[in-house]
Design a protein around this motif. Sequence first.
Motif, mmCIF file in Angstrom:
data_model
loop_
_atom_site.group_PDB
_atom_site.id
_atom_site.type_symbol
_atom_site.label_atom_id
_atom_site.label_comp_id
_atom_site.label_asym_id
_atom_site.label_seq_id
_atom_site.Cartn_x
_atom_site.Cartn_y
_atom_site.Cartn_z
ATOM 1 N N MET B 304 0.830 -1.103 -0.201
ATOM 2 C CA MET B 304 -0.190 0.079 -0.059
ATOM 3 C C MET B 304 0.767 1.220 0.136
ATOM 4 S SD MET B 304 -3.425 -0.727 0.509
ATOM 5 C CE MET B 304 -4.322 -1.330 1.579
ATOM 6 N N ARG B 305 1.835 1.248 0.802
ATOM 7 C CA ARG B 305 2.810 2.264 0.845
ATOM 8 C C ARG B 305 3.558 2.595 -0.293
ATOM 9 N NH1 ARG B 305 3.634 6.294 3.599
ATOM 10 N NH2 ARG B 305 5.612 5.972 4.680
ATOM 11 N N GLY B 308 1.635 4.193 -2.899
ATOM 12 C CA GLY B 308 1.151 5.751 -2.816
ATOM 13 C C GLY B 308 0.517 5.969 -1.426
ATOM 14 N N ALA B 309 0.186 4.817 -0.555
ATOM 15 C CA ALA B 309 -0.523 5.335 0.237
ATOM 16 C C ALA B 309 0.246 6.066 1.562
ATOM 17 C CB ALA B 309 -1.077 4.062 1.150
ATOM 18 N N SER B 310 -0.317 7.301 2.069
ATOM 19 C CA SER B 310 0.437 7.802 3.094
ATOM 20 C C SER B 310 0.472 7.106 4.376
ATOM 21 C CB SER B 310 0.104 9.314 3.221
ATOM 22 O OG SER B 310 -1.325 9.249 3.779
ATOM 23 N N GLN B 313 -2.740 7.259 5.964
ATOM 24 C CA GLN B 313 -3.947 6.380 5.601
ATOM 25 C C GLN B 313 -3.671 5.143 6.207
ATOM 26 O OE1 GLN B 313 -2.996 7.381 1.164
ATOM 27 N NE2 GLN B 313 -5.314 7.740 1.181
#
Lengths: 255, 849
Positions: B304-305, B308-310, B313
């Motif tokens: 996920m990271r 593009g997940a922060s 998130q």
Amino acid sequence: MTATVGRQAQAAARASDVWKVYGSGEAQVTALRGVTCEFERGRFTAIMGPSGSGKSTLMHCLAGLDTVTRGTVMIGDTTVTGLGDAGLTRLRRDKVGFIFQQFNLLPTLTAQENILLPLSIAGRKPDPAWYDTVIDTVGLRDRLGHRPAQLSGGQQQRVACARALVARPEVIFADEPTGNLDSRAGAEVLNFLHNSVREHGQTIVMVTHDPTAAAYADRVVFLADGQIVSELIEPTADTVLDTMKKLDAPAEVGN
Amino acid sequence: MLRATLKSLLARKLRLLLSGLAVVLGVMFVSGAFVLTDTLGRSFDAVFADATSDLDVNVAAKPKVALSEAEGEQVAAPVPASVVERVRSVPGVAEVKGVVNADGARLIGSNGKVVTSFGPPQLGENWLGESDLLKLREGRGPQADDEIVVNAALAEAAKVKVGDRVGVLTLAPKKEFTLVGVFGYSGDRGSIGGVNEVAFTTPVAQQLMLGKPDVFSNVAVRAADGTTPEALRDQVARAVGADYEVKTGEQVAADASASLKEGLSFFNKILLGFAAVALLVGTFLILNTFSIIVAQRTRELALMRAIGASGRQIIGSVVLEAVAVGLIASVLGLAAGIGVGALLAYLFGKLAGGLALAGLGVPPAAVIGAFAVGLVITVVAALLPAIRAARIPPIAAMQDVATPDRPLTKVTVGGAVVTAIGAALLFLGLGGHAGDNTLATILGGVLFAFIGVALLTPLISRPVVALLGAIFAWSVPGKLGRLNSGRNPRRTAITAAALMVGIALVTGVTVILDSAKGSISALAEDTIKAELVISGASSGPRPASFDPAVLDKAAAIPGVQLVDGEYGDMAMVDGRRTWVAASSDVAALERIFGATATAGDISRLGPDQLLVSSDTAKSRKLSVGSTVRVQLSRGEARSYTVSGIYESSQLTNPMTLPPQAAADFAIPQPIQGFVQLSPGTRVADVQPQIERLLADSPEVSVADRAAFIKQQTSQLDTPLRMIQILLALAIVIAVLGIINTLALSVLERTRELGLLRAIGLRRAQTMRMITVEAVVISIFGALLGVVVGTGLGAAVVRALKDEGITDLVLPWGQMGTFLVLAAIVGVVAAVLPAIRAARINVLGAIAHD
């Protein structure tokens, strides 16, 4: 030795005198020794080298997954070196796509949901025309509602490719994308990557140790002991293999 | 993102629910407490509204000594007959009745025993005839002085019928009456709210229940048509003056109900306290489950990271899972809580002699409390794992990042600090330095101590688990199991800590109560110089008492050297509520209770003199010759002069009045009797003679000193057992935690287990390996619990030194039982995960990714 290749104004990714040192003292390992390299926009580049040559480290540094000890990395016009977590997150969201050896799909989501995951994380809507194009290119239209476990390895990797493509990143980094596939499925995936470069102008950087896979690229960069030692333009499996043999020979003698 | 979170949640629903079970139980107790108090509260309202339905205005005298519900039954001051006449002349009054109505009329059933009541009073009244509410079912009202009627529920409980001669205990010793009638209430009820009622003729009721002729407990007034109760109340109030409380029927009902509800808050506190324990244990479980889940999802979260997940998130997605678990747990807990509340209300109604329950009520507080508690606990517990999840580097998606053994320094330092805070709070609270916040400070100290020790457990777990595991290291599976339990010290520690909380609380409470018991028996054995003791268990809200004539008769038995009857009352002394006692023979103070004089003479006491304990003298600045003003439950206030001061001990009362004063006590009869025999007299010779004297005092019996001490200390067994049962539930929750941790560990090690099986580990050996791991974890938890609990208990016992708990008694047997129990718990907890591990498909496991 430093290879400076294809100096074009339009570099999608660039490494300038990148050093990467792990550990300290006696346990110190230098993975990259002053690598300078550019990856042109709209081309398919393979990075090859024997185990421990630093090819994966180079890719991780290029993608902003790992920090460099010295030198700078740029993606498009963004300087990756020195970015904080928020900056790196934005970079991964907007400019970089990944394809992994282990596919790395979320087992609980359907193929379609996996493909759209990067966009939904970023809170964006897909461009329907582009989405259709991607789905048709990977040939998964009838499999969109399936879960990863219901797909073959090749299909899973194509889902992963579609996931990387759908956000239209500046660069897609592929880490041994055919490593877990049989030769037939591997060929499918490579053809697909090749086509996305040809037809849609996507930039792809792929790490591999398979000469057959490297032959699909426009250009192959060879790494040994953390340095770029050679490169081939328009490679074939045979020329790649020959170069690899030459690289391996002195290393084995050296050991 | 939301969809990805929800889907991953659904995929692990069973596991999350298992960890949520503790929250379900906690929420259940919280909402159950609210439902119970609401339902009972409204039932009380209904009962009192009903009982006062034919009352417009009530006149009563202010009580001489005002008591709260917890302090005992308050004695209403009598209203003279003249006041009744004065009320009768007020315009707008339609009907006036002088009512005698007081607690303490105890009917002796056909089995010779007093009919008991759990809570509702046993009223003695004057017969006022039938009304809309009250109807005779059989016979007639009392006309002669030796006639009574009783309510139908009491007649049934006592197994007496019209025409029987029955004994009744009142302010006076047992008297016999003929039962001439049985009455019931409208709606075919045998009682209102479980109250037992005995109705006499008015003069008899006045004498037996109020101790005086021509007085009443209160005056019941009905308004004439066209006069509102409020208007009449104001008129009557003007007529009788400020010495009397005049209320409308509605006010009387509301006040009576409010005072009972105050008593109910006790139930609330117990249930809420237990909810706190369940939630504390639940917090550990949720923390652990989420940590393990995050560890297992490392690659997924890294992916996920990478795409593009922060970090925020990721935290959001874990917290969202926690919210979902918390919500579901709250809903289930609320439903269970409504059930528990209804069940407890039903049991309470039964126990209270058939309290008619109002409809089940779910107050908004129950719903709000349930969701607030369930959500907050789950989210708080999941926060730490969520933050850890956000720290997973995206690169973990591409390679097996060996999670390095994170150093335990930080958590250990944190644990030490938190433990120190807990210890400091306990020191403050127990040392009495916290003033009004003592209880909160102590509870806070216990909570901090638990969390601190839980943080320290990873460090402690290494050597202790290694040592415990050494016992099992003789076989390969045992050795593997031991190594597995030491593999992730944090996980082992949190799992064990959940078990620790329950066992520590049980151990702590047991240490305190055993020490109290030990101290009381030691003191009693050392100091009470009476071979025989007369006492009894109470049959209702008031303590058991007996006929004072028994004292004189017992003193006349050959071989009896000294007889003392002890009276007690809550009185106002110089404006402060104080427990006062009276001894029928003041010499007993020195000769039976071993009191020593610190000033004046304590061997005799004139009718206007009193003795005080040294503590009381100190706190009230009294010395020999000081005068104090004493208002007893009955009669007028009068002054006494301090004639002696005795050394305070566990066995002495704050103040001792002359025996004459006992006549004005709420219970003018002795509640305990002590008999000292002359040297050489055999207890067995005297005991049966006293037993015969007590034939008319069925509430009490005579026992030798050892039996008396046992009887006294056994009063502590009931709370002990209740707490043990309740805390057993905390242990059950902890067991769920062990099962959960093991199940997750097995899942995590599928590949490894497959490998072990592939190289020849048999099924039984696999199961043994898992079992050893479980047993090591649970014994570790029990060991921690016993140590922490003993520490807490010992600290409390030390703090209570001045309260007379002088001996520290450690329940070794019980501690041993806990350890054995923990081993069994480990074996039981391992069953399911072990079966699962043994069933792993070897080939599939090795290929498992």
